[in-house]
Design a protein around this motif. Structure first.
Motif, PDB file in Angstrom:
ATOM      1  N   LEU A  82       0.821  -1.209   0.000  1.00 39.65           N
ATOM      2  CA  LEU A  82       0.000   0.000   0.000  1.00 39.65           C
ATOM      3  C   LEU A  82       0.858   1.264   0.000  1.00 39.65           C
ATOM      4  O   LEU A  82       0.546   2.243  -0.700  1.00 39.65           O
ATOM      5  N   LEU A  83       1.945   1.279   0.776  1.00 40.69           N
ATOM      6  CA  LEU A  83       2.820   2.447   0.806  1.00 40.69           C
ATOM      7  C   LEU A  83       3.498   2.672  -0.543  1.00 40.69           C
ATOM      8  O   LEU A  83       3.651   3.820  -0.996  1.00 40.69           O
ATOM      9  N   LEU A  84       3.909   1.592  -1.185  1.00 38.60           N
ATOM     10  CA  LEU A  84       4.525   1.734  -2.512  1.00 38.60           C
ATOM     11  C   LEU A  84       3.502   2.222  -3.528  1.00 38.60           C
ATOM     12  O   LEU A  84       3.824   3.029  -4.417  1.00 38.60           O
ATOM     13  N   LEU A  85       2.261   1.761  -3.397  1.00 38.91           N
ATOM     14  CA  LEU A  85       1.200   2.245  -4.280  1.00 38.91           C
ATOM     15  C   LEU A  85       0.919   3.725  -4.025  1.00 38.91           C
ATOM     16  O   LEU A  85       0.618   4.484  -4.962  1.00 38.91           O
ATOM     17  N   THR A 157       9.289  16.563   1.625  1.00 39.84           N
ATOM     18  CA  THR A 157       8.412  16.858   0.491  1.00 39.84           C
ATOM     19  C   THR A 157       8.518  15.791  -0.589  1.00 39.84           C
ATOM     20  O   THR A 157       8.038  15.986  -1.706  1.00 39.84           O
ATOM     21  N   SER A 158       9.127  14.674  -0.254  1.00 45.57           N
ATOM     22  CA  SER A 158       9.374  13.626  -1.239  1.00 45.57           C
ATOM     23  C   SER A 158       8.610  12.353  -0.899  1.00 45.57           C
ATOM     24  O   SER A 158       8.385  12.029   0.272  1.00 45.57           O
ATOM     25  N   LYS A 159       8.258  11.602  -1.929  1.00 44.21           N
ATOM     26  CA  LYS A 159       7.601  10.306  -1.727  1.00 44.21           C
ATOM     27  C   LYS A 159       8.562   9.270  -1.154  1.00 44.21           C
ATOM     28  O   LYS A 159       8.136   8.182  -0.748  1.00 44.21           O
ATOM     29  N   ASN A 160       9.845   9.629  -1.076  1.00 33.62           N
ATOM     30  CA  ASN A 160      10.828   8.698  -0.512  1.00 33.62           C
ATOM     31  C   ASN A 160      10.527   8.362   0.947  1.00 33.62           C
ATOM     32  O   ASN A 160      10.949   7.321   1.449  1.00 33.62           O
ATOM     33  N   GLN A 161       9.817   9.249   1.640  1.00 27.38           N
ATOM     34  CA  GLN A 161       9.464   8.969   3.035  1.00 27.38           C
ATOM     35  C   GLN A 161       8.592   7.713   3.129  1.00 27.38           C
ATOM     36  O   GLN A 161       8.722   6.923   4.067  1.00 27.38           O
ATOM     37  N   PHE A 162       7.731   7.510   2.152  1.00 25.05           N
ATOM     38  CA  PHE A 162       6.874   6.324   2.146  1.00 25.05           C
ATOM     39  C   PHE A 162       7.651   5.067   1.735  1.00 25.05           C
ATOM     40  O   PHE A 162       7.355   3.970   2.197  1.00 25.05           O
ATOM     41  N   ILE A 163       8.654   5.256   0.888  1.00 23.26           N
ATOM     42  CA  ILE A 163       9.509   4.125   0.503  1.00 23.26           C
ATOM     43  C   ILE A 163      10.333   3.668   1.699  1.00 23.26           C
ATOM     44  O   ILE A 163      10.503   2.463   1.933  1.00 23.26           O
ATOM     45  N   LEU A 164      10.853   4.636   2.486  1.00 22.74           N
ATOM     46  CA  LEU A 164      11.601   4.284   3.689  1.00 22.74           C
ATOM     47  C   LEU A 164      10.703   3.546   4.675  1.00 22.74           C
ATOM     48  O   LEU A 164      11.108   2.530   5.267  1.00 22.74           O
ATOM     49  N   SER A 165       9.480   4.033   4.850  1.00 22.53           N
ATOM     50  CA  SER A 165       8.534   3.372   5.739  1.00 22.53           C
ATOM     51  C   SER A 165       8.224   1.964   5.252  1.00 22.53           C
ATOM     52  O   SER A 165       8.169   1.012   6.047  1.00 22.53           O
TER      53      SER A 165
END
Length: 418
Positions: A82-85, A157-165
């Motif tokens: 879900l986070l990657l989506l 401000t980056s979607k990388n925060q969700f990738i790290l999670s």
């Protein structure tokens, strides 16, 4: 590896998953996705909405069919996808729907994490009360480390925060299956039915016959509404100083500065027994409410330079008192005020008011307030924070008037020691 170390790792990454986005997703939605305040508030409200029902449903599944450590792992595997989506969508409707599903599995994973820890400690014949606090503190450390990583990597401000999670969730999904195995327990149907309804059904309503406890739960909703406000709006507030203070520390490391709030929690937790023993629950909760007034007020007068920065730091320091004095002391009071055969039900109601109904109210109403005081795309932050401070002050005054309580030194502290 020592089992306490293994459980510390479990708690570290459980809250690392949350810390990777909780206090930075607001600025991502505001700056990168251009969501309105109401939309951002609605997304954060999904934590409260899902907390109303998902922990109960997942808990029943863990009791009846799937061992708790395996169910914990399955939840985190679903969170990964879900986070990657989430990183692939930009519209509010899709983002909201996916975040709702993320919280459907993350919010119950918190209670599953506790269940796993308790089960393992019990299996190893270790004292839960003595050993779990030193394990749980690693969860707060994990949250702080994640928030600092997002700040230092400039990913707020980056979607990388969700990738790290998602990466931390993927680790937990595997790690859970390496823990000692637990067993599901299917009690007699009659007993199971009675237990369920006693906790979540009509018999639990008898708790409200205690007028003082009923009033306390009402105020728990009002107080629960303020708990997530600075998590939602803290980073966007600090980042907006970039217009006048583009090179300031508070702007360049806003997530780091806000994470000082979590550090203060670890300090004020230790002070709760003293204050509860000496002053009783009413004074302790009033201290928390007044601390929220200063938390918001210091934000209202703070800025990234000179004395202004001092006010911002003071707001971070007082957060631990504001948050912990209400949450932990409130749970102790509910335990003390409720008959033994209804304590689980009462704690469930307290969790629902502070983690469900309250945050929903706070997320939506704060979004409306932020939008109302936004003119020409500029947010009038001092006014916004003073409105929140005024709300906390009104709640404090009302609590002092309507919550009738006389402190019994021996009775209160005897229960805490127990």
């Amino acid at each position: 590896m020592n089992i306490k170390v293994r459980l510390s790792i479990l708690n570290f990454f459980e809250f690392f998953v949350w810390g990777s986005w909780l206090i930075s997703a607001g600025v991502y939605m505001s700056s990168t996705l251009a969501f309105t305040g109401i939309q951002i508030g609605a997304v954060y409200a999904t934590m409260g909405i899902t907390s109303l029902f998902m922990p109960t449903i997942v808990g029943v599944i863990a009791d009846r069919w799937i061992p708790v450590e395996k169910l914990f792992g399955y939840c985190h595997w679903l969170i990964v996808g879900l986070l990657l989506l989430l990183t692939q969508v930009q519209s509010f409707s899709y983002f909201y729907a996916i975040m709702f599903l993320v919280n459907c599995f993350y919010m119950p994973s918190i209670s599953l994490n506790y269940s796993v820890s308790y089960a393992v400690l019990s299996k190893m014949n270790l004292d839960i009360i003595k050993n779990f606090p030193s394990i749980r503190v690693w969860g707060t450390i994990g949250f702080i480390v994640a928030a600092w990583a997002i700040d230092l990597l400039d990913w707020s401000t980056s979607k990388n925060q969700f990738i790290l999670s998602a990466s931390a969730s993927a680790f937990l999904g595997i790690y859970a299956f390496t823990l000692p195995k637990s067993k599901v327990s299917i009690p007699d149907n009659t007993i199971e039915s009675k237990s369920f309804w006693q906790r979540f059904g009509s018999e639990a309503l008898s708790i409200f016959k205690n007028r003082r406890l009923f009033i306390f739960f009402i105020f728990s909703i009002f107080m629960g509404s303020v708990l997530q406000i600075t998590n939602i709006w803290g980073v966007p507030f600090l980042n907006d100083f970039a217009l006048n203070y583009p090179d300031s520390f508070a702007v360049r490391h806003s997530v780091f500065l806000l994470s000082l709030s979590q550090i203060s929690e670890t300090i004020f937790i230790l002070a709760i027994p003293f204050f509860y023993k000496k002053y009783g629950i009413k004074i302790v909760i009033l201290i928390s409410m007044i601390a929220w007034v200063f938390r918001f007020g210091f934000f209202g007068i703070g800025n990234p330079e000179g004395m202004g920065l001092g006010f911002l730091i003071a707001s971070m320091i007082i957060y631990g008192m504001a948050f912990d004095f209400f949450n932990i002391s409130g749970s102790l009071y509910v335990e003390e005020e409720t008959p033994e055969n209804m304590r689980s039900s009462a704690q469930g109601i307290f969790a629902m008011t502070t983690g469900g109904l309250g945050p929903i109210l706070g997320a939506y109403s704060s979004g409306y307030i932020v939008d109302f005081f936004t003119k020409n795309s500029l947010k009038e932050w001092p006014t916004i924070w003073f409105v929140f401070a005024g709300y906390a002050l009104v709640i404090a005054v009302a609590f002092a008037i309507f919550f009738k309580y006389k402190h019994n030194f021996k009775q209160d502290f005897k229960h805490i020691k127990h």
